[in-house]
Design an enzyme around this catalytic site. Structure first.
Site, short mmCIF file in Angstrom:
data_model
loop_
_atom_site.label_atom_id
_atom_site.label_comp_id
_atom_site.label_asym_id
_atom_site.label_seq_id
_atom_site.Cartn_x
_atom_site.Cartn_y
_atom_site.Cartn_z
N LYS A 1 -11.68 15.54 4.44
CA LYS A 1 -12.84 14.92 3.79
C LYS A 1 -13.64 14.08 4.77
O LYS A 1 -13.08 13.45 5.67
CB LYS A 1 -12.37 14.02 2.64
CG LYS A 1 -13.52 13.40 1.86
CD LYS A 1 -13.05 12.38 0.84
CE LYS A 1 -13.49 11.00 1.27
NZ LYS A 1 -13.20 9.97 0.27
N GLU B 1 -18.95 15.40 1.67
CA GLU B 1 -19.28 14.40 0.65
C GLU B 1 -20.49 13.57 1.03
O GLU B 1 -20.38 12.60 1.77
CB GLU B 1 -18.08 13.47 0.41
CG GLU B 1 -18.38 12.42 -0.65
CD GLU B 1 -17.25 11.44 -0.92
OE1 GLU B 1 -16.24 11.49 -0.19
OE2 GLU B 1 -17.38 10.65 -1.84
N LYS C 1 -18.49 17.79 -2.38
CA LYS C 1 -18.15 16.63 -3.22
C LYS C 1 -19.39 15.76 -3.29
O LYS C 1 -19.88 15.28 -2.26
CB LYS C 1 -16.99 15.87 -2.59
CG LYS C 1 -16.69 14.53 -3.25
CD LYS C 1 -15.30 14.04 -2.90
CE LYS C 1 -15.05 12.65 -3.42
NZ LYS C 1 -13.63 12.27 -3.37
N ARG D 1 0.84 -1.21 0.00
CA ARG D 1 0.00 0.00 0.00
C ARG D 1 0.88 1.26 0.00
O ARG D 1 0.60 2.23 -0.70
CB ARG D 1 -0.96 -0.01 1.21
CG ARG D 1 -2.04 -1.09 1.12
CD ARG D 1 -3.12 -0.90 2.19
NE ARG D 1 -2.60 -1.01 3.54
CZ ARG D 1 -2.49 -2.14 4.23
NH1 ARG D 1 -2.88 -3.29 3.70
NH2 ARG D 1 -1.99 -2.16 5.46
P1 13P Z 1 -14.53 7.34 -6.30
O1 13P Z 1 -14.18 8.42 -7.28
O2 13P Z 1 -13.82 6.04 -6.56
O3 13P Z 1 -16.01 7.19 -6.11
O4 13P Z 1 -13.96 7.78 -4.90
C1 13P Z 1 -14.16 9.07 -4.49
C2 13P Z 1 -14.11 9.12 -3.03
O5 13P Z 1 -13.30 9.78 -2.47
C3 13P Z 1 -15.11 8.35 -2.28
O6 13P Z 1 -15.14 8.79 -0.97
#
Ligand code: 13P
Length: 344
Positions: A138, A179, A221, A48
């Site tokens: 985030k 998000e 987002k 990772r």
């Molecule tokens: P994806 O673009 O793969 O959906 O991931 C975005 C993301 O940060 C999900 O939390």
């Protein structure tokens, strides 16, 4: 908050500047392992780390990426030469960020629904991450569409948690990415996705008002407005673009400095084409920039090429840069499928 207002607005502006977008590379260990497993990559801490080193050392990545979202382990990691990944990003002109939620767990009493956790000790954790160089953060809420879902309880619990997270980030001078992800799983229609997305975003901004959030200091987002993966009717790129922009215009205040889409399992090409169509069709009418914050739609081809083999690093980095560049073009309304053809 007053003191931080200028800093928050400047960071948000920098994240949206020059037609660049965000790279989400904050997969939790279990999610990263799942993706590695499919490709036969060892599911180890070192694999990772090496994969994240590959991403951040991609030459010229800073030309299309303004910010990268890291996971707790990654923000502490170093390249094999001993340079912290945060430093590599900063030198490339990419603003480092951190995912601070602790994931989505089952919402008690609401089968099939989830609530995102991570508020405990968040003030202290944000202070630690700020010291490590994070300038934005985030938090992802997960909303499932289904028979009778989402419930009001799920929508409100997630909106409230997001607002509490936002207020703490802004207190710390860190720009929160908010998000709410309405999942693509299921057979629901595009119209249903639009209704549910509208509902969660409305609920969220209501909570933001109650929690005294500064709307000018966040990045939204969100998902594009899409039919469920199993819906028999799959709308065209243009129809998706129109539905997405119409929905967001109804519910996102003009004071928001930018919207960055998640990809949610769309192919890289479709995600670019849809973002491009939105920018082509609505550019002069949009109150906010429409950008990207993709994980899979930027990383997937690179991960498939790398497969854990050092000999593939260069080709994988080229594939990563290609997707990042396609999305930068899409932000400007300059993407076309011709960009996907091999250059001879
Ligand atoms: P994806 O673009 O793969 O959906 O991931 C975005 C993301 O940060 C999900 O939390």
């Amino acid at each position: 908050m007053e003191m931080n207002a200028k800093q928050l607005m400047e960071t948000a502006r920098a994240l949206m500047a020059d037609g660049k977008g965000l790279l989400a590379m904050d997969e939790s260990d279990p999610t990263c392992n799942k993706r590695f497993e499919k490709l036969g990559i060892p599911q180890t801490l070192e694999a990772r780390r090496a994969y994240r080193e590959l991403i951040v050392t991609t030459p010229r990545l800073g030309e299309s990426i303004s910010g990268a979202i890291l996971y707790d382990a990654t923000i502490h990691q170093k390249t094999k030469d001993g340079v912290s990944l945060v430093e590599v990003l900063s030198k490339a002109g990419i603003i480092p960020s951190i995912k601070v939620d602790s994931g989505a767990d089952a919402l008690a009493g609401h089968p099939g629904e989830k609530i995102t956790g991570g508020l405990d000790r968040l003030r202290e954790r944000l202070a630690e991450y700020a010291k490590l160089g994070a300038r934005f953060a985030k938090w992802r809420a997960v909303i499932t569409i289904g028979e009778g879902l989402p419930t009001c309880a799920c929508v409100h619990a997630n909106a409230h948690a997001l607002a509490r997270y936002v207020a703490l980030c802004q207190e710390a001078g860190i720009v929160p990415i908010v998000e709410p992800e309405v999942l693509m799983d299921g057979s629901h229609s595009l119209k249903r996705c639009c209704e549910v997305t509208e509902k969660i975003i409305r609920a969220m901004f209501h909570e933001f008002y109650d929690q005294r959030v500064m709307i000018e200091g966040i990045i939204l987002k969100t998902n594009m407005i899409l039919p469920g993966l199993k819906c028999p009717k799959q709308e065209s790129v243009e129809e998706v673009a129109d539905a997405t922009v119409m929905c967001l215009m109804r519910v996102v205040p003009a004071a928001v400095p930018g919207i960055a889409f998640l990809s949610g399992g769309q192919s890289g090409e479709l995600a670019s084409a849809r973002l491009n169509a939105m920018n082509v069709r609505f550019r002069s009418r949009l109150p906010w920039p429409l950008s990207f914050s993709f994980a899979r739609a930027i990383q997937q081809p690179a991960m498939e090429i790398w497969r854990g083999d050092d000999g593939n690093i260069k080709a994988a980095q080229e594939a990563l840069l290609h997707r990042a560049n396609c999305n930068r073009a899409a932000r400007r309304g300059e993407y076309s499928s011709a960009m996907e053809k091999p250059q001879i």
